[in-house]
Design a protein around this motif. Structure first.
Motif, PDB file in Angstrom:
ATOM      1  N   THR A  81      27.924  39.535  42.281  1.00  0.00           N
ATOM      2  CA  THR A  81      26.552  40.056  42.182  1.00  0.00           C
ATOM      3  C   THR A  81      26.506  41.251  41.251  1.00  0.00           C
ATOM      4  O   THR A  81      25.568  41.403  40.454  1.00  0.00           O
ATOM      5  N   LEU A  82      27.516  42.099  41.309  1.00  0.00           N
ATOM      6  CA  LEU A  82      27.580  43.257  40.420  1.00  0.00           C
ATOM      7  C   LEU A  82      27.622  42.816  38.960  1.00  0.00           C
ATOM      8  O   LEU A  82      26.895  43.361  38.117  1.00  0.00           O
ATOM      9  N   LEU A  83      28.450  41.824  38.637  1.00  0.00           N
ATOM     10  CA  LEU A  83      28.529  41.356  37.255  1.00  0.00           C
ATOM     11  C   LEU A  83      27.222  40.711  36.811  1.00  0.00           C
ATOM     12  O   LEU A  83      26.774  40.912  35.678  1.00  0.00           O
ATOM     13  N   ARG A  84      26.612  39.919  37.674  1.00  0.00           N
ATOM     14  CA  ARG A  84      25.360  39.255  37.321  1.00  0.00           C
ATOM     15  C   ARG A  84      24.256  40.278  37.054  1.00  0.00           C
ATOM     16  O   ARG A  84      23.441  40.101  36.142  1.00  0.00           O
ATOM     17  N   ALA A  85      24.233  41.348  37.825  1.00  0.00           N
ATOM     18  CA  ALA A  85      23.245  42.403  37.598  1.00  0.00           C
ATOM     19  C   ALA A  85      23.558  43.168  36.315  1.00  0.00           C
ATOM     20  O   ALA A  85      22.657  43.547  35.560  1.00  0.00           O
TER      21      ALA A  85
ATOM     22  N   GLN B 112      32.673  32.690  37.033  1.00  0.00           N
ATOM     23  CA  GLN B 112      33.643  31.829  37.701  1.00  0.00           C
ATOM     24  C   GLN B 112      33.386  30.368  37.343  1.00  0.00           C
ATOM     25  O   GLN B 112      32.271  29.973  37.032  1.00  0.00           O
ATOM     26  N   GLY B 113      34.436  29.553  37.424  1.00  0.00           N
ATOM     27  CA  GLY B 113      34.232  28.113  37.344  1.00  0.00           C
ATOM     28  C   GLY B 113      34.614  27.432  36.049  1.00  0.00           C
ATOM     29  O   GLY B 113      34.273  26.262  35.845  1.00  0.00           O
TER      30      GLY B 113
ATOM     31  N   ARG C  31      31.821  43.925  22.424  1.00  0.00           N
ATOM     32  CA  ARG C  31      32.361  45.270  22.660  1.00  0.00           C
ATOM     33  C   ARG C  31      32.697  45.446  24.132  1.00  0.00           C
ATOM     34  O   ARG C  31      33.500  46.299  24.499  1.00  0.00           O
ATOM     35  N   LEU C  32      32.031  44.642  24.973  1.00  0.00           N
ATOM     36  CA  LEU C  32      32.232  44.720  26.414  1.00  0.00           C
ATOM     37  C   LEU C  32      32.330  43.311  26.969  1.00  0.00           C
ATOM     38  O   LEU C  32      31.433  42.489  26.767  1.00  0.00           O
ATOM     39  N   LEU C  33      33.422  43.026  27.665  1.00  0.00           N
ATOM     40  CA  LEU C  33      33.671  41.702  28.226  1.00  0.00           C
ATOM     41  C   LEU C  33      33.662  41.812  29.751  1.00  0.00           C
ATOM     42  O   LEU C  33      34.380  42.637  30.327  1.00  0.00           O
ATOM     43  N   LEU C  34      32.840  40.990  30.397  1.00  0.00           N
ATOM     44  CA  LEU C  34      32.759  40.957  31.856  1.00  0.00           C
ATOM     45  C   LEU C  34      33.405  39.669  32.349  1.00  0.00           C
ATOM     46  O   LEU C  34      32.943  38.579  32.003  1.00  0.00           O
ATOM     47  N   LEU C  35      34.455  39.796  33.149  1.00  0.00           N
ATOM     48  CA  LEU C  35      35.242  38.656  33.610  1.00  0.00           C
ATOM     49  C   LEU C  35      35.171  38.542  35.120  1.00  0.00           C
ATOM     50  O   LEU C  35      35.530  39.478  35.840  1.00  0.00           O
ATOM     51  N   ASP C  36      34.757  37.373  35.598  1.00  0.00           N
ATOM     52  CA  ASP C  36      34.649  37.137  37.033  1.00  0.00           C
ATOM     53  C   ASP C  36      35.762  36.184  37.481  1.00  0.00           C
ATOM     54  O   ASP C  36      35.694  34.981  37.245  1.00  0.00           O
ATOM     55  N   GLU C  37      36.792  36.741  38.103  1.00  0.00           N
ATOM     56  CA  GLU C  37      37.921  35.970  38.650  1.00  0.00           C
ATOM     57  C   GLU C  37      38.513  35.020  37.599  1.00  0.00           C
ATOM     58  O   GLU C  37      38.551  33.799  37.796  1.00  0.00           O
TER      59      GLU C  37
END
Length: 240
Positions: A42-46, A83-84, A161-167
Motif C-alpha cells: 500500500t505504501l508503494l502504491r500510494a 509483485q507478480g 531516478r527512483l525505482l520502487l520494488l515490491d518483493e
C-alpha cells in the motif's frame, strides 16, 4: 530524494497506513520490511500515485507530487515494479522492452543518457544477459525468475531516478534470486539511482539498504541505518 511524510491511505473505509513517514536517500536504497498485511505494498502504491492518500505528503526532490497522476510521476523519473512478475505474455521479451522504450504505454520515454530508447534497452539487457538470449521468446513462456528479470528491465528502460520494488525476489528460484539481488546491489553501488525496496529477505534488504524502516499494522515501529549490523535489531522488531 523521496520524502513520504505522515502518509495516511487505505481502501474504501479501511485505513491501512496510519501516518507513515519514510525517506529514500539520494543515490541510495531504503528498505521497508514487515509481515504480510503490514501495509508495505500500500505504501508503494500510494508513493507512485496508484492509490490516493487520505492525508500526508509525497515529495520528490523537494517537489510536492502528492496529487500527481502516476504517468506524471513516471515522467519525473519514478519507476515501479509491483509483485507478480508482470509482463505482456503474448509479446516477446524484446517487444516488451521496446514498448516501454517507444513510449507506447502512454508514458513519454526519458531520453537522458546515450542512444535514446535503443541505448536504454541495450543497457537493461546488459544487466540481465539471459534476456538477450531470450529476446525472441514470448514472455508467457519464460520462467518466473526470467519474467521478474524482464519486469525489472522494463522499469530500467525508462532510465528512472527512483525505482520502487515490491518483493522482487518473491516466489523466485534460489539461483535467480542471487542474480536479482546482485543486480539490485550493483545498481545501488553505481549511483544515479535511488531505490525504495520492499523485501521479505531481511539479510539481502539490509545488505542493499542505507536505511531501513519496519512497518507493523500500518505504522513505522523501527528505523535506522542499514548494513548487516542492523539485522539482529530488525529481526527483533519483526518478531514482536
Amino acid at each position: 530524494m523521496l520524502e513520504i511524510d505522515t502518509l495516511r491511505a487505505g481502501y474504501d473505509r479501511t485505513t491501512v497506513l496510519h501516518g507513515v513517514s519514510v525517506t529514500v536517500p539520494k543515490d541510495g536504497v531504503a528498505a521497508v520490511l514487515g509481515h504480510n498485511g503490514a501495509g508495505k505494498s500500500t505504501l508503494l502504491r500510494a508513493a507512485v500515485g496508484l492509490l490516493k492518500p487520505a492525508g500526508g505528503t509525497v515529495r520528490l526532490d523537494g517537489e510536492d507530487i502528492t496529487r500527481l497522476a502516476p504517468h506524471e510521476r513516471v515522467a519525473r523519473g519514478m519507476a515501479y515494479v509491483p509483485q507478480g512478475q508482470q509482463s505482456f505474455p503474448h509479446l516477446t521479451t524484446a517487444e516488451n522492452l521496446q514498448l516501454v522504450a517507444d513510449g507506447r504505454l502512454g508514458v513519454p520515454p526519458r531520453r537522458s543518457g546515450r542512444g535514446g530508447g535503443k541505448g536504454a534497452v541495450a543497457e537493461a539487457l546488459d544487466l540481465f544477459p539471459v534476456l538477450r538470449e531470450l529476446s525472441g521468446r514470448r514472455a508467457g513462456l519464460l520462467s518466473g525468475g526470467q519474467r521478474q528479470q524482464l519486469a525489472l528491465a522494463r522499469a530500467l528502460v525508462t532510465r528512472p531516478r527512483l525505482l520502487l520494488l515490491d518483493e522482487p525476489t518473491e516466489g523466485i528460484q534460489p539461483s535467480v534470486v542471487a542474480e536479482i539481488e546482485e543486480t539490485i546491489l550493483a545498481l545501488a553501488r553505481r549511483g544515479g539511482l535511488s531505490v525504495l525496496l520492499v523485501e521479505q529477505h531481511v539479510g539481502f534488504a539490509l545488505r542493499a539498504a542505507r536505511t531501513y524502516h519496519v512497518l507493523e499494522a500500518g505504522r513505522v515501529t523501527s528505523s535506522g541505518e542499514g548494513g548487516s549490523g542492523a539485522e539482529q535489531t530488525v529481526r527483533a522488531a519483526l518478531s514482536v
